[in-house]
Design a protein around this motif. Structure first.
Motif, PDB file in Angstrom:
ATOM      1  N   PRO A  56     -19.282 -30.404  21.353  1.00 60.92           N
ATOM      2  CA  PRO A  56     -19.756 -30.933  22.641  1.00 60.92           C
ATOM      3  C   PRO A  56     -18.701 -30.951  23.749  1.00 60.92           C
ATOM      4  CG  PRO A  56     -19.477 -32.711  21.021  1.00 60.92           C
ATOM      5  CD  PRO A  56     -19.316 -31.426  20.293  1.00 60.92           C
ATOM      6  N   TYR A  57     -17.437 -30.907  23.353  1.00 62.11           N
ATOM      7  CA  TYR A  57     -16.377 -30.939  24.374  1.00 62.11           C
ATOM      8  C   TYR A  57     -15.413 -29.760  24.220  1.00 62.11           C
ATOM      9  CZ  TYR A  57     -18.188 -35.291  26.032  1.00 62.11           C
ATOM     10  OH  TYR A  57     -19.033 -36.226  26.587  1.00 62.11           O
ATOM     11  N   ILE A  58     -14.933 -29.322  25.392  1.00 59.38           N
ATOM     12  CA  ILE A  58     -14.013 -28.179  25.450  1.00 59.38           C
ATOM     13  C   ILE A  58     -12.641 -28.704  25.843  1.00 59.38           C
ATOM     14  CG2 ILE A  58     -13.532 -26.008  26.692  1.00 59.38           C
ATOM     15  CD1 ILE A  58     -16.569 -25.881  27.332  1.00 59.38           C
ATOM     16  N   LEU A  59     -11.614 -28.232  25.144  1.00 61.78           N
ATOM     17  CA  LEU A  59     -10.264 -28.635  25.536  1.00 61.78           C
ATOM     18  C   LEU A  59      -9.936 -27.984  26.878  1.00 61.78           C
ATOM     19  CD1 LEU A  59      -7.468 -29.957  24.811  1.00 61.78           C
ATOM     20  CD2 LEU A  59      -6.829 -27.682  23.984  1.00 61.78           C
ATOM     21  N   LYS A  60      -9.621 -28.828  27.882  1.00 59.53           N
ATOM     22  CA  LYS A  60      -9.288 -28.265  29.196  1.00 59.53           C
ATOM     23  C   LYS A  60      -7.780 -28.074  29.301  1.00 59.53           C
ATOM     24  CE  LYS A  60     -10.005 -28.822  34.109  1.00 59.53           C
ATOM     25  NZ  LYS A  60      -9.737 -29.812  35.137  1.00 59.53           N
ATOM     26  N   LYS A 109     -12.970 -20.058  27.631  1.00 55.96           N
ATOM     27  CA  LYS A 109     -11.793 -20.490  28.383  1.00 55.96           C
ATOM     28  C   LYS A 109     -11.880 -19.947  29.800  1.00 55.96           C
ATOM     29  CE  LYS A 109      -9.576 -22.785  25.268  1.00 55.96           C
ATOM     30  NZ  LYS A 109      -9.186 -24.173  25.418  1.00 55.96           N
ATOM     31  N   GLU A 110     -11.320 -20.695  30.737  1.00 52.80           N
ATOM     32  CA  GLU A 110     -11.332 -20.241  32.147  1.00 52.80           C
ATOM     33  C   GLU A 110     -10.709 -18.860  32.253  1.00 52.80           C
ATOM     34  OE1 GLU A 110      -9.662 -23.037  34.962  1.00 52.80           O
ATOM     35  OE2 GLU A 110     -10.841 -24.644  34.058  1.00 52.80           O
ATOM     36  N   GLY A 111     -11.348 -17.998  32.984  1.00 59.54           N
ATOM     37  CA  GLY A 111     -10.810 -16.663  33.225  1.00 59.54           C
ATOM     38  C   GLY A 111     -11.096 -15.682  32.104  1.00 59.54           C
TER      39      GLY A 111
END
Lengths: 494, 539
Positions: free
Chosen positions: B202-206, B108-110
């Motif tokens: 394959p995909y990340i929940l943004k 996750k970002e951060g």
């Protein structure tokens, strides 16, 4: 195809002078347009004698077309059933469970004979015969089939010796023996008499004849050209019934079906078609149209010479629209190819494919011929693929279907699916009223071979409403699907 | 599988050691990366984690976000996913999985450094899934697992209570991270993880936008290689017609399930591909046996006879479907072809009600012992398409003709699910089930599946059905299982816990710019990491 639809419209028109809602010819033509072949035949056939002589030619033409389309469909069903049944029976036969089926050896053996694998058939049938739990009746049936395997495999002596010892007291045994003799082309014991005796014996017992018994009789009638008798039997039979139900345990029951039934149905329909079309051709007004379809029927029966004769007559005399003439030329090229004039045939197909304005149905006719004769018509195929990609609307459906069927013949199932899907009326994807059932059968097999079983089963589910005889394909396919599927057991609300 | 074969498998140690050619980074298959794919959905998912989810919208999304130990390819072959290989031993009772070592959880970002996927996560997933307080439909499917043991960080062993058919396929359940849920013991939909999941897929929940659009971005570190398409956007539509128009005006690139009425319009437009995918699904009216009036099967059968399914299918869905007779879809291997659907017969329906002791009151409503046949039908609002509205209103009218009063209540999706699966506060529901290839109906009709958030929402209980379901689960014989399912079909058709309606034509539609599209008939996006958009067509 659209041109069939054109003829159907013509038939309805021709039958319209005495048009009434219950007019059997109009009703049959409408049912043919919807591809309900059995219903169409059952509406028209019994009324033939009551139709006025001046309209009888049209009635014969209608009936001839109904039977022709039905023959073509059943031939395709037989081909698919052979493939699916063999897969399924092979898997059943390979089981090592204590509750392994015994009857699989009989039915697998018979299916192997159908596809010409006589040695393997011998092993399977011999296993069934040697099993001490097999009763006398079924042992005799298996011996009749084993004899046929020997005979077709070239060992006439062994076959005759085996058959000699068989008693035909039981109607099913007699019918199996009759079918074997008939298939072998022998008359030591009159197959027809044997078949009819078996039917009479069953009637005497006041029992409905089993499908196994009927299968044998239908095989004899088809071989001997007793078309009407054969069709009469077929019309009274429940064609979705199994040939034998094996109850192995309380909760293990297997239904077995007769593969050869579909082949013999196709034969009967083709004979009926030729007979009806010949009668129609006797009417001067209908001669061209009848010849057009007769040429197709002869080609289907594998008689290029007769097909060429009637096609030549059609080409020379036809007052039909020019597209029909071109199509007949393409068909004639196929006859020539089969009679050894290969260069001439390919040249004609190339020439026709270049005609402008482009006629997608003519291209389709050429591609279907190439597919049927296993000719690699690469130039035409390339051109057709480009046309199909560019073309818009239902006008191009037949071309996509022809390309799909061409690749089906080459066992390129991915391309088969691509093209047949492009030619499918997706708004009514499984409905035979909207989609040529022959194309649906090929599409279903392509899906089956690609392990997309549910797509294939859905096609047959709809088809079974009008052709109950597809049950044998459905059950075998379900069997394979249940083994092959690998899913976790998930279910979700939608 | 017989004893000898199992011994053979044991001896051979059946080890699969297929590995992926691509590691983290580009797929190196020559196809371009980039672009965005926006697809239309029928609503918004209640949960985004694979454990608590029980509906298709979530399933499609979790397929993009998570992986199982094994996967199933287009040829129905079991292929390695998080496990790179496995060994089956002890006569099919022990499954040992050797895990990939280069898999990281989404970052996750951060957040700090991405965590590695290990055997601990597998054990954790199983443990949380089976916890009594975890709300999940998965428990019944995994009751056959006796224990899970971490051998080392990259080896995990499952011991089964007994050998079962297709056991390996069952290990395709999605693995969640031990550091994911805030409650480490059990998982509920209230856990933040259910809305903000972390996977290995394959995909990340943004993020989820204010319009409830769900944005997923490509996982650069995906162990099968970075997926080609940069971004997936799931857009919810409550109205099917608007969804089709959105496709035609390029507002979205794909519809996961085309409204049957729109098929001819889309087929006529060369910009789009219509692709069939045969999800094994059917629609039904389901009855609540907790209502004593509905406990009598004659009443339920009367309802089925009273409804003209053929007419509804023709009028509301352009005949683009098939009427069914029992609890399996017609494309399934388990469908009993000998069982025919009840024919529309309102007279028979009336006769059955009378036989069950009902008489018509002065208000025209049937009653028995002072209790009126006046029932509530609950319908989820996401299904409030025109066609569904017409179906439920037609149902109401058909039943009115035999003296049954139906009050239709449209409920918001989440609230409907709570009424149906948690509170059991309904008489009749309209819904659809979608099955994977195994056509497993055990969670729908076995009496052990009655309870909160369980699939037997109607409380149907029949010892014969229970016994057949158990026998089918225990057998290792495919043909025996087929026979049992045929019996179940016939029995449930006669028992009518549902009015089984139809299965509809399933087509996905997408813009031709999306290439190499293969659609899994049940999970839908299983192969989406291989899809691509040519550079010139990328938005």
């Amino acid at each position: 195809m659209r041109r069939t639809a054109f003829i159907v419209a013509l038939l309805i028109f021709v039958s319209s002078p005495a048009f009434a809602a219950d007019d059997p010819m109009a009703r049959a033509a409408k049912l043919l347009g919807k591809r309900y072949y059995s219903e169409a035949a059952s509406v028209l056939k019994p009324k033939l004698r009551t139709i006025k002589p001046n309209r009888r030619g049209t009635a014969h033409l209608t009936l001839g077309m109904i039977y022709l389309r039905s023959a073509e469909l059943h031939r395709e069903l037989y081909r698919t059933s052979a493939s699916v049944q063999l897969d399924y029976l092979k898997k059943l036969a390979a089981s090592r469970l204590r509750s392994r089926s015994r009857f699989v050896d009989l039915y697998y053996g018979e299916a192997l004979i159908e596809v010409g694998k006589y040695k393997k058939a011998e092993a399977s049938l011999s296993r069934f015969i040697a099993d001490e739990r097999t009763n006398e009746k079924h042992r005799a049936i298996a011996n009749a089939s084993l004899g046929l395997g020997y005979y077709l495999g070239g060992d006439e002596k062994k076959a005759k010796a085996l058959w000699k010892g068989l008693q035909g007291k039981d109607p099913e045994v007699a019918s199996s023996l009759a079918a074997a003799y008939s298939r072998a082309g022998l008359t030591d014991r009159n197959p027809r008499a044997l078949a009819e005796e078996s039917l009479a014996a069953q009637k005497k017992k006041r029992r409905r004849p089993s499908l196994r018994l009927l299968k044998g009789i239908i095989a004899v009638y088809a071989k001997e050209g007793l078309t009407d008798k054969g069709l009469s039997l077929v019309s009274r039979a429940s064609l979705d019934k199994y040939s034998y139900r094996e109850v192995i345990r309380r909760n293990k029951v297997i239904n077995f079906y007769d593969l050869s039934l579909l082949r013999d149905l196709s034969k009967l329909y083709l004979q009926a078609s030729i007979a009806s079309l010949k009668k129609a051709a006797a009417d001067a007004k209908l001669k061209d149209t009848a010849n057009y379809y007769l040429s197709e029927a002869y080609a289907l029966v594998g008689n290029p010479k007769q097909s060429a004769e009637v096609t030549a007559s059609f080409i020379a005399a036809s007052k039909m629209p020019p597209q029909f003439r071109d199509r007949a030329l393409a068909r004639q090229a196929a006859n020539n190819y089969q009679m050894g004039r290969k260069t001439e045939a390919v040249g004609m197909w190339d020439k026709l494919s270049k005609k402008q304005p482009e006629d997608p149905e003519l291209l389709a006719e050429i591609i279907l011929a190439c597919g049927r004769l296993r000719v690699n018509c690469s130039k035409v195929i390339r051109k057709a693929a480009v046309s199909a990609e560019k073309g818009e609307g239902k006008r191009y459906f037949p071309l996509n279907i022809a390309l799909g069927r061409y690749y089906y013949g080459k066992k390129d199932y991915s391309r088969t699916i691509t093209f047949l899907e492009a030619g499918r009326d997706k708004g009514n994807k499984n409905k035979i009223e909207s989609n040529d059932p022959v194309a649906l059968v090929d599409l279903a097999e392509a899906y089956y071979q690609s392990k997309q079983f549910s797509e294939a089963l859905e096609i047959y589910f709809e088809m079974s409403k009008h052709f109950p005889e597809v049950r044998q394909i459905q059950e075998a396919m379900q069997g394979i699907y249940s083994i092959e599927q690998k899913s976790a057991g998930d279910v979700k609300i939608f | 599988m017989n004893r000898k074969l199992l011994v053979l498998l044991l001896t051979l140690g059946m080890i699969s050691a297929v590995s992926f050619s691509a590691d983290a980074g580009s797929k190196r298959d020559g196809r371009p990366d980039g672009g965005t794919l926006s697809y239309g959905e029928y609503g918004r998912p209640a949960t985004l984690d694979p454990v608590t989810s029980n509906e298709m919208i979530s399933l499609r999304l979790t397929e993009l976000i998570f992986n199982g130990l094994v996967g199933i390819n287009e040829k129905q072959e079991i292929v390695p996913e998080l496990a790179k290989s496995w060994k089956i031993s002890d006569r099919g009772r022990t499954y040992t999985f050797f895990l990939r070592k280069n898999v990281t959880w989404h970052q996750k970002e951060g957040a700090g450094e991405a965590k590695l996927f290990t055997a601990g996560d597998v054990v954790f997933t199983h443990k949380i899934m089976m916890h009594p307080r975890t709300i999940t439909p998965l428990k019944v499917r995994y009751e056959f697992i006796a224990s899970v043991t971490k051998i080392d960080d990259y080896t995990v062993k499952f011991t089964l209570k007994r050998p079962i058919l297709n056991a390996l396929a069952k290990f395709s359940f999605k693995i969640i991270p031990s550091h994911g849920p805030s409650n480490r013991h059990f998982l509920t939909r209230e856990d933040p993880f259910a809305q903000s999941p972390i996977g290995t897929g394959p995909y990340i929940l943004k993020n989820v936008t204010a319009d409830r659009e769900i944005i997923l971005v490509a996982n650069d570190n995906y162990f099968k290689g970075r997926p080609h398409i940069d971004k997936f956007v799931a857009k919810p539509f409550a109205d099917q017609n608007i969804m089709t128009q959105a496709l035609m005006f390029n507002a979205i690139d794909m519809i996961v399930l085309v409204n049957p009425r729109d098929i001819p319009e889309i087929q006529g437009d060369k910009r789009y591909v219509l692709q069939p995918y045969n999800a094994l699904s059917y629609s039904f009216f389901g009855y609540n046996m907790r209502n004593p009036l509905l406990r009598d099967k004659r009443v339920r059968k009367a309802f089925t006879y009273a409804v003209n399914r053929k007419e509804m299918l023709a009028s509301f869905f352009n005949r683009q479907g098939t009427i069914i007779s029992g609890p399996f879809a017609p494309g399934s291997w388990a469908y009993n072809l000998a069982v025919k659907p009840f024919r529309f017969n309102p007279e028979k329906a009336m006769a059955l009600l009378k036989e069950a002791g009902f008489t018509k009151g002065s208000d025209g409503i049937m009653a028995k012992g002072g209790k009126k046949l006046s029932l509530t039908l609950k319908v989820p609002i996401e299904k409030e398409s025109e066609a569904v509205k017409r179906v439920v209103l037609a149902f109401k009218n058909y039943l009115k003709n035999i003296g049954v009063a139906i009050k239709v209540e449209f409920k918001e999706w989440q609230s409907w699910k709570e009424d149906v699966f948690l509170e059991h506060d309904f008489d009749i529901i309209f819904a659809s089930w979608v099955f994977d290839d195994s056509a497993d109906i055990s969670s729908l009709f076995h009496s052990a599946e009655i309870g909160s958030w369980k699939n037997n929402f109607g409380g149907y209980s029949n010892p014969k059905v229970d016994s057949l379901i158990v026998e089918s689960k225990l057998t290792l014989d495919h043909e025996k299982r087929r026979t049992i399912n045929r019996k179940l079909h016939a029995l449930l058709a006669d028992e009518a816990p549902y009015t089984f309606l139809w299965t509809l034509t399933n087509y996905a539609a997408y813009h031709k710019k999306i290439r190499h599209v293969a659609i899994h008939p049940y999970k839908y996006f299983s192969f989406a990491d291989d899809w691509f958009i040519p550079s010139g067509s990328q938005k």
